[in-house]
Design a protein around this motif. Structure first.
Motif, PDB file in Angstrom:
ATOM      1  N   ARG A 107       0.996  -1.279   0.126  1.00  0.00           N
ATOM      2  CA  ARG A 107       0.067  -0.122  -0.039  1.00  0.00           C
ATOM      3  C   ARG A 107       0.980   1.231   0.201  1.00  0.00           C
ATOM      4  O   ARG A 107       2.049   1.238   0.382  1.00  0.00           O
ATOM      5  N   GLN A 108       0.281   2.274  -0.555  1.00  0.00           N
ATOM      6  CA  GLN A 108       0.983   3.587  -0.591  1.00  0.00           C
ATOM      7  C   GLN A 108       1.178   4.210   1.038  1.00  0.00           C
ATOM      8  O   GLN A 108       0.225   3.905   1.899  1.00  0.00           O
ATOM      9  N   PRO A 109       2.170   4.788   1.366  1.00  0.00           N
ATOM     10  CA  PRO A 109       2.670   5.488   2.617  1.00  0.00           C
ATOM     11  C   PRO A 109       1.323   6.452   2.742  1.00  0.00           C
ATOM     12  O   PRO A 109       0.982   7.002   1.984  1.00  0.00           O
ATOM     13  N   LYS A 110       1.035   6.451   3.979  1.00  0.00           N
ATOM     14  CA  LYS A 110      -0.074   7.466   4.464  1.00  0.00           C
ATOM     15  C   LYS A 110       0.521   8.930   3.963  1.00  0.00           C
ATOM     16  O   LYS A 110       0.147   9.836   3.563  1.00  0.00           O
ATOM     17  N   ASN A 111       2.001   9.104   4.228  1.00  0.00           N
ATOM     18  CA  ASN A 111       2.600  10.472   3.821  1.00  0.00           C
ATOM     19  C   ASN A 111       3.269  10.315   2.450  1.00  0.00           C
ATOM     20  O   ASN A 111       4.693  10.108   2.750  1.00  0.00           O
ATOM     21  N   LEU A 112       2.549  10.459   1.604  1.00  0.00           N
ATOM     22  CA  LEU A 112       3.091  10.024   0.161  1.00  0.00           C
ATOM     23  C   LEU A 112       4.031  11.255  -0.200  1.00  0.00           C
ATOM     24  O   LEU A 112       3.594  12.494  -0.397  1.00  0.00           O
ATOM     25  N   PHE A 113       5.358  11.160  -0.611  1.00  0.00           N
ATOM     26  CA  PHE A 113       6.088  12.233  -1.138  1.00  0.00           C
ATOM     27  C   PHE A 113       5.448  13.107  -2.211  1.00  0.00           C
ATOM     28  O   PHE A 113       5.118  12.542  -3.089  1.00  0.00           O
ATOM     29  N   GLY A 114       5.528  14.319  -2.041  1.00  0.00           N
ATOM     30  CA  GLY A 114       4.944  15.247  -3.239  1.00  0.00           C
ATOM     31  C   GLY A 114       3.569  15.373  -3.178  1.00  0.00           C
ATOM     32  O   GLY A 114       2.943  16.041  -4.057  1.00  0.00           O
ATOM     33  N   GLU A 115       2.855  15.065  -2.279  1.00  0.00           N
ATOM     34  CA  GLU A 115       1.466  15.022  -1.944  1.00  0.00           C
ATOM     35  C   GLU A 115       1.119  15.604  -0.642  1.00  0.00           C
ATOM     36  O   GLU A 115       0.944  16.854  -0.610  1.00  0.00           O
ATOM     37  N   PRO A 116       1.118  14.688   0.323  1.00  0.00           N
ATOM     38  CA  PRO A 116       0.927  15.399   1.395  1.00  0.00           C
ATOM     39  C   PRO A 116       2.030  15.507   2.408  1.00  0.00           C
ATOM     40  O   PRO A 116       2.082  15.504   3.434  1.00  0.00           O
ATOM     41  N   MET A 117       3.385  15.187   1.893  1.00  0.00           N
ATOM     42  CA  MET A 117       4.512  15.359   2.381  1.00  0.00           C
ATOM     43  C   MET A 117       5.609  16.168   1.486  1.00  0.00           C
ATOM     44  O   MET A 117       5.713  15.670   0.301  1.00  0.00           O
ATOM     45  N   PHE A 118       6.531  17.058   1.948  1.00  0.00           N
ATOM     46  CA  PHE A 118       7.213  17.940   1.065  1.00  0.00           C
ATOM     47  C   PHE A 118       8.592  17.733   1.836  1.00  0.00           C
ATOM     48  O   PHE A 118       8.680  17.999   3.199  1.00  0.00           O
ATOM     49  N   PRO A 119       9.781  18.152   1.129  1.00  0.00           N
ATOM     50  CA  PRO A 119      10.984  18.245   1.405  1.00  0.00           C
ATOM     51  C   PRO A 119      11.255  19.579   2.503  1.00  0.00           C
ATOM     52  O   PRO A 119      12.169  20.349   1.849  1.00  0.00           O
ATOM     53  N   LEU A 120      10.824  19.819   3.367  1.00  0.00           N
ATOM     54  CA  LEU A 120      10.856  21.071   4.160  1.00  0.00           C
ATOM     55  C   LEU A 120      12.462  21.142   4.708  1.00  0.00           C
ATOM     56  O   LEU A 120      12.937  20.200   5.324  1.00  0.00           O
ATOM     57  N   ARG A 121      12.994  22.396   4.444  1.00  0.00           N
ATOM     58  CA  ARG A 121      14.440  22.577   4.935  1.00  0.00           C
ATOM     59  C   ARG A 121      14.509  23.659   6.097  1.00  0.00           C
ATOM     60  O   ARG A 121      13.781  24.511   6.182  1.00  0.00           O
ATOM     61  N   ALA A 122      15.204  23.184   7.230  1.00  0.00           N
ATOM     62  CA  ALA A 122      15.026  24.170   8.554  1.00  0.00           C
ATOM     63  C   ALA A 122      15.557  25.409   8.182  1.00  0.00           C
ATOM     64  O   ALA A 122      14.885  26.619   8.458  1.00  0.00           O
ATOM     65  N   GLY A 123      16.492  25.483   7.388  1.00  0.00           N
ATOM     66  CA  GLY A 123      17.049  26.968   6.780  1.00  0.00           C
ATOM     67  C   GLY A 123      16.027  27.879   5.980  1.00  0.00           C
ATOM     68  O   GLY A 123      15.864  29.022   6.228  1.00  0.00           O
ATOM     69  N   ARG A 124      15.230  27.075   5.192  1.00  0.00           N
ATOM     70  CA  ARG A 124      14.479  27.683   4.373  1.00  0.00           C
ATOM     71  C   ARG A 124      13.220  28.381   5.222  1.00  0.00           C
ATOM     72  O   ARG A 124      12.862  29.288   5.227  1.00  0.00           O
ATOM     73  N   ALA A 125      12.651  27.243   6.167  1.00  0.00           N
ATOM     74  CA  ALA A 125      11.725  27.830   7.388  1.00  0.00           C
ATOM     75  C   ALA A 125      12.212  29.031   8.108  1.00  0.00           C
ATOM     76  O   ALA A 125      11.269  29.911   8.235  1.00  0.00           O
ATOM     77  N   LEU A 126      13.295  28.820   8.621  1.00  0.00           N
ATOM     78  CA  LEU A 126      13.972  30.111   9.409  1.00  0.00           C
ATOM     79  C   LEU A 126      14.000  31.299   8.659  1.00  0.00           C
ATOM     80  O   LEU A 126      13.557  32.386   9.006  1.00  0.00           O
ATOM     81  N   ALA A 127      14.433  31.242   7.409  1.00  0.00           N
ATOM     82  CA  ALA A 127      14.390  32.517   6.567  1.00  0.00           C
ATOM     83  C   ALA A 127      13.111  33.063   6.115  1.00  0.00           C
ATOM     84  O   ALA A 127      13.010  34.401   6.398  1.00  0.00           O
TER      85      ALA A 127
END
Length: 254
Positions: free
Chosen positions: A187-207
């Protein structure tokens, strides 16, 4: 929504979190998949205590954005706040039965609230699930009153748990990790990459938050670590691996 239509509970204050509490939270996080009830109950109580470091919650109006089954909303109400839960996924909202009357299905990009209408806009472990973090933060700030708080915490993509249930194979790419999970579990993961999950970076969030003039940062640090570990977020590169979960609390300016 008029505040006198919302339920309230007993008020009070909490002491500042101790290092031992941080370690208990991290230990519970390690068992999030096997014992989610314990983890999210503990996380909700600890998160509300963090907000109380900066604001007395008695009779305050809080909106919990993306709060799922309502663990956080319940914890806020236990501390005397009046809390509205906005959740985009009906399955999550109804996962523990019929939600209360102050729970609505809604989108964090377009909150069903007037500008400057709440004392606290709260989103725990949501930012990594939105495609446009800047737009999401804009909306949270919009509904927050001057002097009010915006609470954000999010799992950092390059941390050991960045791929959620597909970790640690997200280090080989989010799409690969999702395909491997499908092959292994059927089965697909609940947190499917590119749909309900994205590659958040700490540096970007802080900026995104530090460059704004309409908010001031009142607390920022790795969420599950003791407060003295704050220095980690100032180490470019290493913070992406070591922060694990990023906490930022903002105060809206007048």
């Amino acid at each position: 929504m008029p505040t006198d239509a919302l339920p309230s509970a007993a008020s009070g204050t909490r002491p500042a979190p101790r290092p031992a509490a941080a370690f208990r939270l991290l230990a519970a996080f390690a068992r999030e998949q096997s014992d989610p009830e314990r983890f999210y109950t503990l996380l909700a109580r600890d998160s509300v205590a963090l907000v109380e470091r900066h604001m007395n919650l008695d009779k305050r109006l809080v909106v919990d954005v993306g709060g799922g089954a309502g663990y956080f909303a319940a914890a806020f109400r236990d501390r005397g706040a009046q809390c509205v839960l906005v959740e985009p996924d009906p399955a999550e909202l109804y996962s523990h039965g019929v939600p209360g009357r102050t729970s609505v299905i809604g989108d964090g990009y377009w909150l069903p609230l007037a500008e400057a209408s709440v004392d606290v806009c709260f989103a725990c472990n949501v930012l990594e699930h939105v495609k446009d973090p800047a737009g999401f933060i804009d909306e949270m700030i919009r509904v927050t009153r001057p002097g009010g708080l915006v609470y954000l915490s999010a799992t950092v993509w390059l941390s050991p748990w960045g791929g959620h249930e597909t970790a640690p194979f997200h280090y080989l790419g989010g799409d690969y990790a999702a395909r491997r999970y499908l092959r292994r579990h059927g089965r697909q993961p609940k947190n499917l990459f590119g749909e309900p999950m994205f590659p958040l970076r700490a540096g970007r969030a802080l900026a995104l938050v530090r460059r704004r003039v309409d908010v001031a940062v009142v607390e920022d640090r790795p969420r599950y670590y003791p407060r003295w570990c704050r220095f980690l977020i100032y180490l470019p590169g290493l913070r992406e691996l070591l922060t694990w979960n990023l906490l930022v609390i903002l105060r809206r300016q007048a």
